[in-house]
Design an enzyme around this catalytic site. Structure first.
Site, PDB file in Angstrom:
ATOM      1  N   CYS A 160     -45.800   9.925  77.457  1.00  0.00           N
ATOM      2  CA  CYS A 160     -44.704   9.734  78.401  1.00  0.00           C
ATOM      3  C   CYS A 160     -43.841  10.998  78.452  1.00  0.00           C
ATOM      4  O   CYS A 160     -43.595  11.613  77.422  1.00  0.00           O
ATOM      5  CB  CYS A 160     -43.865   8.534  77.955  1.00  0.00           C
ATOM      6  SG  CYS A 160     -42.488   8.175  79.068  1.00  0.00           S
ATOM      7  N   ASP A 163     -52.973   2.959 117.656  1.00  0.00           N
ATOM      8  CA  ASP A 163     -53.895   3.462 116.643  1.00  0.00           C
ATOM      9  C   ASP A 163     -54.418   2.303 115.792  1.00  0.00           C
ATOM     10  O   ASP A 163     -53.865   1.972 114.752  1.00  0.00           O
ATOM     11  CB  ASP A 163     -53.150   4.477 115.764  1.00  0.00           C
ATOM     12  CG  ASP A 163     -54.122   5.382 115.037  1.00  0.00           C
ATOM     13  OD1 ASP A 163     -55.332   5.284 115.305  1.00  0.00           O
ATOM     14  OD2 ASP A 163     -53.664   6.181 114.200  1.00  0.00           O
ATOM     15  N   TYR A 221     -56.654  -4.229 126.791  1.00  0.00           N
ATOM     16  CA  TYR A 221     -56.538  -3.165 127.796  1.00  0.00           C
ATOM     17  C   TYR A 221     -57.750  -3.066 128.719  1.00  0.00           C
ATOM     18  O   TYR A 221     -57.890  -2.114 129.462  1.00  0.00           O
ATOM     19  CB  TYR A 221     -56.253  -1.821 127.135  1.00  0.00           C
ATOM     20  CG  TYR A 221     -57.180  -1.430 125.995  1.00  0.00           C
ATOM     21  CD1 TYR A 221     -58.538  -1.241 126.197  1.00  0.00           C
ATOM     22  CD2 TYR A 221     -56.666  -1.238 124.711  1.00  0.00           C
ATOM     23  CE1 TYR A 221     -59.369  -0.878 125.160  1.00  0.00           C
ATOM     24  CE2 TYR A 221     -57.490  -0.869 123.660  1.00  0.00           C
ATOM     25  CZ  TYR A 221     -58.848  -0.699 123.895  1.00  0.00           C
ATOM     26  OH  TYR A 221     -59.675  -0.343 122.871  1.00  0.00           O
ATOM     27  N   LYS A 271     -51.551   4.589 123.486  1.00  0.00           N
ATOM     28  CA  LYS A 271     -52.818   4.555 122.748  1.00  0.00           C
ATOM     29  C   LYS A 271     -52.519   4.077 121.327  1.00  0.00           C
ATOM     30  O   LYS A 271     -52.121   4.849 120.456  1.00  0.00           O
ATOM     31  CB  LYS A 271     -53.464   5.940 122.733  1.00  0.00           C
ATOM     32  CG  LYS A 271     -54.889   5.932 122.204  1.00  0.00           C
ATOM     33  CD  LYS A 271     -55.564   7.265 122.502  1.00  0.00           C
ATOM     34  CE  LYS A 271     -57.029   7.273 122.117  1.00  0.00           C
ATOM     35  NZ  LYS A 271     -57.297   6.946 120.720  1.00  0.00           N
ATOM     36  N   CYS A 279     -40.784  11.203  78.724  1.00  0.00           N
ATOM     37  CA  CYS A 279     -39.449  11.006  78.180  1.00  0.00           C
ATOM     38  C   CYS A 279     -39.365  11.551  76.755  1.00  0.00           C
ATOM     39  O   CYS A 279     -40.371  11.939  76.168  1.00  0.00           O
ATOM     40  CB  CYS A 279     -39.067   9.525  78.191  1.00  0.00           C
ATOM     41  SG  CYS A 279     -39.842   8.590  76.854  1.00  0.00           S
ATOM     42  N   LYS A 334     -53.245  13.297 123.455  1.00  0.00           N
ATOM     43  CA  LYS A 334     -52.947  13.094 122.036  1.00  0.00           C
ATOM     44  C   LYS A 334     -51.643  13.771 121.651  1.00  0.00           C
ATOM     45  O   LYS A 334     -51.434  14.943 121.955  1.00  0.00           O
ATOM     46  CB  LYS A 334     -54.071  13.687 121.179  1.00  0.00           C
ATOM     47  CG  LYS A 334     -55.381  12.946 121.356  1.00  0.00           C
ATOM     48  CD  LYS A 334     -55.414  11.692 120.511  1.00  0.00           C
ATOM     49  CE  LYS A 334     -56.249  11.981 119.332  1.00  0.00           C
ATOM     50  NZ  LYS A 334     -56.891  10.997 118.621  1.00  0.00           N
ATOM     51  N   GLU A 394     -50.879   4.054 129.604  1.00  0.00           N
ATOM     52  CA  GLU A 394     -50.699   3.059 128.532  1.00  0.00           C
ATOM     53  C   GLU A 394     -50.531   3.771 127.207  1.00  0.00           C
ATOM     54  O   GLU A 394     -50.984   4.904 127.053  1.00  0.00           O
ATOM     55  CB  GLU A 394     -51.954   2.171 128.429  1.00  0.00           C
ATOM     56  CG  GLU A 394     -52.157   1.270 129.613  1.00  0.00           C
ATOM     57  CD  GLU A 394     -53.535   0.628 129.622  1.00  0.00           C
ATOM     58  OE1 GLU A 394     -54.292   0.815 128.656  1.00  0.00           O
ATOM     59  OE2 GLU A 394     -53.839  -0.058 130.605  1.00  0.00           O
ATOM     60  N   CYS A 435     -37.798   3.578  76.114  1.00  0.00           N
ATOM     61  CA  CYS A 435     -37.967   4.840  76.853  1.00  0.00           C
ATOM     62  C   CYS A 435     -36.765   5.014  77.780  1.00  0.00           C
ATOM     63  O   CYS A 435     -36.491   4.155  78.610  1.00  0.00           O
ATOM     64  CB  CYS A 435     -39.271   4.770  77.654  1.00  0.00           C
ATOM     65  SG  CYS A 435     -39.426   5.950  78.996  1.00  0.00           S
ATOM     66  N   CYS A 456     -46.058   3.282  80.214  1.00  0.00           N
ATOM     67  CA  CYS A 456     -45.412   3.719  78.982  1.00  0.00           C
ATOM     68  C   CYS A 456     -44.968   2.432  78.307  1.00  0.00           C
ATOM     69  O   CYS A 456     -44.247   1.627  78.888  1.00  0.00           O
ATOM     70  CB  CYS A 456     -44.199   4.583  79.299  1.00  0.00           C
ATOM     71  SG  CYS A 456     -43.138   4.827  77.871  1.00  0.00           S
TER      72      CYS A 456
HETATM   73  S1  IVH Z   1     -59.376   2.349 127.098  1.00  0.00           S
HETATM   74  C1  IVH Z   1     -63.460   3.764 128.349  1.00  0.00           C
HETATM   75  N1  IVH Z   1     -56.868   1.915 126.465  1.00  0.00           N
HETATM   76  O1  IVH Z   1     -58.850   4.558 122.011  1.00  0.00           O
HETATM   77  C2  IVH Z   1     -62.080   3.554 127.903  1.00  0.00           C
HETATM   78  N2  IVH Z   1     -58.356   2.627 124.741  1.00  0.00           N
HETATM   79  O2  IVH Z   1     -60.977   6.870 122.328  1.00  0.00           O
HETATM   80  C3  IVH Z   1     -62.006   2.662 126.746  1.00  0.00           C
HETATM   81  N3  IVH Z   1     -57.340   2.791 122.523  1.00  0.00           N
HETATM   82  O3  IVH Z   1     -61.989   3.090 121.508  1.00  0.00           O
HETATM   83  C4  IVH Z   1     -60.738   2.661 126.046  1.00  0.00           C
HETATM   84  N4  IVH Z   1     -55.318   2.151 123.129  1.00  0.00           N
HETATM   85  O4  IVH Z   1     -59.962   2.034 120.384  1.00  0.00           O
HETATM   86  C5  IVH Z   1     -58.079   2.300 126.027  1.00  0.00           C
HETATM   87  N5  IVH Z   1     -54.638   1.456 126.042  1.00  0.00           N
HETATM   88  C6  IVH Z   1     -55.851   1.832 125.594  1.00  0.00           C
HETATM   89  C7  IVH Z   1     -56.093   2.159 124.241  1.00  0.00           C
HETATM   90  C8  IVH Z   1     -57.365   2.557 123.854  1.00  0.00           C
HETATM   91  C9  IVH Z   1     -56.090   2.536 122.122  1.00  0.00           C
HETATM   92  C10 IVH Z   1     -58.453   3.284 121.658  1.00  0.00           C
HETATM   93  C11 IVH Z   1     -59.682   2.426 121.708  1.00  0.00           C
HETATM   94  C12 IVH Z   1     -60.779   3.318 122.175  1.00  0.00           C
HETATM   95  C13 IVH Z   1     -60.237   4.661 121.870  1.00  0.00           C
HETATM   96  C14 IVH Z   1     -60.800   5.644 122.883  1.00  0.00           C
END
Ligand code: IVH
Length: 676
Positions: A416, A115, A229, A113, A418, A322, A111, A440, A435
């Site tokens: 400023c 942010d 998720y 990840k 200018c 990562k 999946e 200006c 300014c």
């Molecule tokens: S599973 C025990 N799936 O990443 C597993 N986490 O460092 C629990 N996150 O706290 C997380 N996308 O905030 C999972 N597809 C995904 C995710 C995901 C983002 C974040 C989540 C979690 C952190 C884990």
């Protein structure tokens, strides 16, 4: 149909459209049609307050502002993931998993990840009862009121397409990520900067900050997203033996329950397939409308997950891969100032050119004085630059260990940059310096650029370079001078790079700009806080520049969407004699300073608030609302001093009484239709 029935019907319809919009991303109706459904429901509920239930789509924002958040213990701890950065580390993970399970029969699910901020959602008997942050993993903060405002999160389960999940009983917990789209983040930050507030560092911090707001109404103003998720429910609820349950099925189940799930949740039979997924998204991540910082790899079989268990705060059955952060280090050579068209002075980092995510970076905005102070940025420092949700790179940190011995704190210049060197001024409570010298040359250029830009008057041939030349040569001082350029062709031809052909193109461009509509002209004038959207609202509400110029602050703030800040700025602009004379000259030149008669119908009701009561004969209440709103009016559910007209149909009750008490004009259906 009776009201209770219609209310149920509307709620079901709205939930269905929420699902199509937020989960499936394939809306079937327009925003307008959606708003009409919501409006009808709101009106009905206002008439029948006893029929309001907490899970109604109208009740997403509810309750009083919160003092402090209550803390609760997670039934199952919210773990975090161990990180990996290479194929070798992923292979090691796979080896550990197979060793731990004593089998090679392992499937993985990959999946994205996302942010954002992790959130646990608890449903009881199908209703959202609690939303809790991750906190320290054991205990988190209860932020239910805030989370309820997120439309991607169902308040009641079971609006998924398959129709499953209706009538869920017992307890069920869903976990996922709350996040912000890059576009929404940028809009928000633009607004923050325009109003002189400190911009947010990135979408993730903004999301976290938003969820900790004490007032849910503030949260509702931001557009947050959700992706689920993780699901926990008892096997009895599922009717499937635990042997066969998989994470992949859970994701489908989440979807059926009405949750948005990952964009690309993929079943992988081996590490080659896992790596293919990782590499594919590494190269495609820029095409996503939100930020991801990697990929999550999970053992698919839930029994195998249980068997592997967890160590310390991380599961043994999942890891994160990562991606390399889009960061680089470089040296801050200097801090210079840039002056915008409204006089806002922005500090800019002049950097040792360096490669970052494929492009060479030599400058980055530092926003304002506080941003520099918070980072304690000094010339000569080694700094971290980053590309996040913003396309624009930013300086995110200082590497203190590498600070040169004699680097001094930086102070905001007092004048400023200018040629006028006018004093700079930072108003109380604002983060920006200004300014204040209207002439200006930097401001003059920025104002001309803004006026001629594609989204404003769109003048072909009048770009940055030409403006620079014309200002230097004394041909342009204000935007009104643009329309005198026709008489100055000889002088233009004497300038570098100008030939009869390019002059002709420029003059044609200027001529063509005269047909731009009023709202564009209004936006092009560059009144502070009057962006494209506000310009449209003002043009609709006031119809011509004279009415706008005469409008009081109060008349302005009476217009929906116009707040104090904008109103003050508009008043100030038209009080300025030099701005008024520019407007007069532009009008003489033939620019549009009034809305076309053709769209008269669009704004007759601007600034008016209507209350509908009783049964109308020739139209439904919803149709009446739409007709009012199409003319720029507002529809409200209750009569107050702010009400302009009460439209009373047959069997009108207490609202009619109240209108009479307050002396508000009452229209019957015939009078109302005449007005339309
Ligand atoms: S599973 C025990 N799936 O990443 C597993 N986490 O460092 C629990 N996150 O706290 C997380 N996308 O905030 C999972 N597809 C995904 C995710 C995901 C983002 C974040 C989540 C979690 C952190 C884990």
């Amino acid at each position: 149909m009776n009201s209770a029935h219609r209310i149920q019907e509307l709620r079901t319809q709205i939930r269905h459209h929420d699902f199509l919009y937020y989960v499936e991303a394939r809306p079937e109706i327009s925003d307008r049609e959606y708003d009409a459904l919501l409006c009808e429901l709101e009106n009905l509920e206002r008439e029948h307050p006893d029929l309001i239930t907490p899970d109604s789509p109208t009740q997403r924002v509810s309750g009083e502002p919160i003092g402090t958040f209550e803390t609760v213990t997670h039934r199952t701890p919210m773990l975090s993931l161990a990180n990996t950065y290479s194929r070798e580390e992923v292979e090691d993970f796979d080896a550990r998993v197979r060793k731990g399970l004593e089998t090679d029969a392992v499937e993985y699910v990959c999946e994205l990840k996302v942010d954002g901020v992790a959130m646990s959602l608890v449903y009881e008997n199908g209703h959202l009862v609690r939303a809790v942050t991750r906190g320290d993993g054991e205990r988190g903060d209860v932020v239910t009121q805030n989370v309820r405002t997120i439309r991607a999160i169902p308040l009641v389960l079971g609006n998924g397409e398959s129709g499953m999940g209706n009538g869920e009983s017992g307890r069920l917990e869903v976990r996922g990520e709350i996040y912000m789209l890059d576009a929404d983040f940028q809009l928000l930050n633009q607004a923050m900067e325009e109003s002189g507030e400190k911009p947010y560092a990135n979408a993730r911090n903004t999301t976290a900050g938003t969820l900790k707001q004490k007032d849910a109404r503030e949260v509702a103003k931001r557009t947050l997203q959700f992706t689920a998720y993780w699901l926990e429910e008892s096997s009895e609820q599922r009717g499937v033996s635990s042997e066969q349950r998989t994470h992949f099925d859970n994701v489908q189940r989440l979807k059926d329950l009405g949750f948005p799930t990952g964009r690309d949740v993929r079943l992988c039979r081996n590490i080659d397939e896992v790596m293919a997924y990782i590499n594919e998204w590494d190269s495609r991540r820029d095409t996503l409308p939100f930020q991801i910082d990697g990929v999550v790899i999970k053992v698919n079989n839930l029994r195998q997950q249980d068997e592997l268990g967890s160590v310390a705060r991380s599961p043994r059955w999942a890891i994160a891969y990562k991606y390399e952060a889009k960061k680089a280090q470089t040296v801050l050579r200097d801090i210079t100032l840039q002056v915008g068209r409204t006089g806002v002075v922005t500090p800019v980092a002049e950097l040792e050119p360096t490669l970052l995510a494929g492009s060479t970076i030599s400058r980055a905005t530092l926003h304002n004085e506080d941003y520099i102070k918070d980072l304690d940025l000094r010339i000569g420092d080694t700094v971290v630059i980053e590309k996040g949700g913003d396309v624009i790179p930013k300086v995110s940190a200082v590497v203190i260990e590498q600070r040169p011995a004699h680097a001094l704190p930086w102070h905001f210049p007092t004048t400023c940059p200018c040629s006028h060197q006018s004093p700079l001024h930072r108003p109380d409570g604002e983060a920006n310096h200004y300014c204040t010298h209207g002439a200006c040359p930097w401001q003059v250029k920025r104002r001309l650029e803004h006026f001629a830009a594609r989204d404003a008057m769109d003048i072909d041939g009048l770009g940055e370079k030409a403006i620079e030349q014309f200002v230097e040569a004394g041909l342009l001082q204000t935007v009104a001078d643009i329309y005198d350029l026709g008489a100055k062709q000889d002088e233009i031809l004497r300038l570098d790079r100008w030939a009869p052909k390019s002059v002709e193109r420029l003059l044609n461009g200027i001529e063509a700009s005269k047909s731009q509509p009023f709202e564009r002209v209004l936006y092009a004038l560059g009144i502070r806080f009057v962006g494209e959207g506000v310009a449209k609202v003002l043009a609709r509400a006031f119809r011509n520049v004279d009415a706008l110029a005469e409008a009081s602050k109060e008349a302005l703030t009476n217009v929906h969407e116009i707040g104090d800040r904008i109103a003050e700025s508009v008043v100030e602009f038209f009080e300025d004699a030099s701005e008024r004379s520019i407007v007069d000259r532009l009008r003489e030149a033939g620019l549009h300073f009034a809305k076309d008669d053709g769209d008269v119908a669009t704004d007759d009701f601007a600034g008016m608030t209507f209350v509908l009561t009783g049964e109308l004969e020739t139209m439904t209440r919803r149709e009446a609302s739409e007709l009012i709103e199409a003319r720029g009016g507002k529809v409200s559910g209750s009569v107050s001093k702010k009400t302009t007209y009460v439209v009373a149909g047959a069997a009108a009750g207490s609202k009619l009484e109240k209108a009479k008490d307050l002396g508000i004009e009452v229209l019957d259906e015939t009078a109302f239709k005449a007005m339309l």
